[in-house]
Design an enzyme around this catalytic site. Sequence first.
Site, short mmCIF file in Angstrom:
data_model
loop_
_atom_site.label_atom_id
_atom_site.label_comp_id
_atom_site.label_asym_id
_atom_site.label_seq_id
_atom_site.Cartn_x
_atom_site.Cartn_y
_atom_site.Cartn_z
N GLU A 116 4.52 0.44 -6.07
CA GLU A 116 5.38 1.62 -5.11
C GLU A 116 6.45 1.20 -4.26
O GLU A 116 6.36 1.40 -3.12
CB GLU A 116 4.54 2.56 -4.49
CG GLU A 116 3.41 3.09 -5.35
CD GLU A 116 2.30 4.02 -4.63
OE1 GLU A 116 2.23 5.05 -5.06
OE2 GLU A 116 1.86 3.40 -3.63
N CYS A 133 -0.30 12.45 -0.71
CA CYS A 133 0.49 11.96 0.44
C CYS A 133 1.64 12.64 0.63
O CYS A 133 2.03 13.03 2.01
CB CYS A 133 0.76 10.61 0.45
SG CYS A 133 1.39 9.99 -0.77
O1 FUB Z 1 -1.72 4.44 0.82
C1 FUB Z 1 -1.37 5.86 1.31
C2 FUB Z 1 -0.43 6.63 0.66
O2 FUB Z 1 -0.68 6.77 -0.80
C3 FUB Z 1 1.15 5.69 0.47
O3 FUB Z 1 1.81 6.18 1.67
C4 FUB Z 1 1.65 6.23 -0.68
O4 FUB Z 1 2.53 5.52 -1.15
C5 FUB Z 1 0.53 6.51 -1.43
O5 FUB Z 1 0.31 5.28 -2.22
ZN ZN Z 2 3.81 10.12 -0.76
#
Ligand code: FUB
Ligand code: ZN
Length: 679
Positions: free
Chosen positions: A351, A447
């Site tokens: 990501e 999230c």
């Molecule tokens: O790890 C917490 C959240 O979940 C991250 O900020 C997002 O990218 C997702 O992976």
């Molecule tokens: Zn998010």
Amino acid sequence: MEKAHSMEKEHGSVPLSLRDIKLTDSFWKNEMDLVRREVIPYQWEALNDRVEGAAPSFCMRNFRVAGKLNREKKEKGTAFEEPKYTFRGFEALPEDPEHLEDQFYGFVFQDSDFSKWVEAVAYSLAQYPDPELEKTADEAIDVVCAAQQEDGYLDTYYIINGRDKTFSNLRDHHELYCFGHLTEGAVAYYEATGKDKLLKAARRFADYIAAHFGEEEGKCRGYPGHEIAEMALARLYRATGERKYLELSRFFVDERGKQPCYFDREHPEAVKKGGEKELRYQYHQAHLPVREQKEAVGHAVRAVYLYSGMADVAQLTGDESLYRACETLWNNIVNEKMYITGGVGGTHVGEAFSYSYDLPNDTAYAETCASIGLVFFARRMLQIRPDSRYADVMERALYNGILSGMALDGKSFFYVNPLEVSPQACHKDERKFHVKPVRQKWFGCACCPPNLARLLSSIGSYAYTENADTLFVHLYVGSVLTKKVEGQDADVCIESGFPWNGNVKIRVRAKGSRFKLALRIPDWCGSYTVKGAETAGTRTMDGYLYVEKDWEEEELIELCFPMEVRLMMANDNVREDIGRVAVTRGPVVYCLEEADNGKDLHLVSVEAASEPVVRDETVCQVPVKTIELSGSRQEKTEGQGLYRPWSAACKKPVRLKFIPYYMWANRGENEMQVWTRAE
Ligand code: FUB
Ligand code: ZN
């Protein structure tokens, strides 16, 4: 509290309190209303696992288990009735629902879902009092606080799974992330309602953390695996004036990246050599001390949250070298790693940010949260130094890569925000499985939707900041502002046609006072006009028009920023976009959708010199300006093999209709593209 603020103003500006902003803007008020009417209530259901067919959150349930609420209540026969967990296909679903009790379920950071929800609730309450909602939030806070341990610790994962493991896996286990979100929510709730129960809980947790971490002998020299505590601690310092929170924030910022890497101490099994090692650190922005970092790398949300925390510390401590590090990272992002939509994170692997100019459209990650984090970073940079470059990016992300994260009816969401979609690729090509062609109702890892809710319901605090003598207007968001100048109320009323027209009227009622209005000149307009500032001292600096005067009874300043249709090209190093253009108008990026232009969007080209026609229309009952341009469509030759000798393509002229990017995928699953071939 005062002490923290006055020191900070010496080094820049601070956001206006939401209680001093009454939003009147037809565009953003609509988004905020959607959050208030749709997202917040829906999210509350989701937090309580009551959304049919959606991945369970387990969030409030985990708090009840951690606080032993059900156990006690069961004895009295008043236990909360747990929902039936029948949803399949969720990784944390208990094998045997009978044994749900006393176990933690969901992602390790599930607590943060509550914190983001309560933060959005707070912003909403600050602007729209709602006793019912406040009661629900108060009751939720009671549940959360019941889980807090004697020593102040408050993270349900370890409360349920064993406190002996507390802080044993900072790299992966998000305790400090959950603390950060809890603190953001707690401060917001206190500021909105004056109620301090959650704030006291966050402070107790902060005190516990401050006693554990630091550079003093015997303390742990770790730092968050997922950043956010840095900016949350700065906010806690701002709210309480308690210096140790700022010190802890600075410690977390400065400790990151020192060698030997703390995460290696935690995970000796992962210690390897070479590039792999470098990559492993980069994911957490732990490859170098932050002041030496020149390139935005690793997990994009983590990165922009870190940079936001760095900017907070830089502002609050007047730390020039930290500010310069922020500026270097900012420039790297916006000059080499940001999509035209304000999306960041070019790859789904980790990501993460990809290498410079690697901005693929159809495999983009561009997580909604990452653009939100970019806005956090931008606002903090503006607070240190009002330079319109930061506000331009903030505006770009808000009207494009962030708004695209939510459906027009506020009922479904994107996590990933691609710039090109062919639905069949999303279904059949594993490299694109992360790209969804339609928004989802909810996510097991939820999230983005709550992050959107907290941002959209606090939009006013991004639009305006102030210091002792200046009110900065970074975004033209229609609002009535009340500002105190030398103890007297000054009203500033802003009417704005953004994002559809660039007409702005600013009425100032501040008789007898003298202050400056700093008005951002957007980067997308070549020239602009201003009326009504003739009797004022004016100057432009760093993209702001400063209007300074002794204000009369009521004065009107009128600005006009012409919104021309502009066809944009990407830097020559962006391989994916070569020979293509993106259509923009004012702050809005446009796209082609199959619903308006038919299938096979890869066959169309836009005639760059054609005269655009801008129309007022509605998309899904939402008023919008669409853009029509001439172009052509390459005709398909029937019966052709996979390859054939070159011959000029047969093309037929077409009119192409572009809609705002953020509106795509509101009419079912279909193709979409932002960058179109140009001729
Ligand atoms: O790890 C917490 C959240 O979940 C991250 O900020 C997002 O990218 C997702 O992976
Ligand atoms: Zn998010």
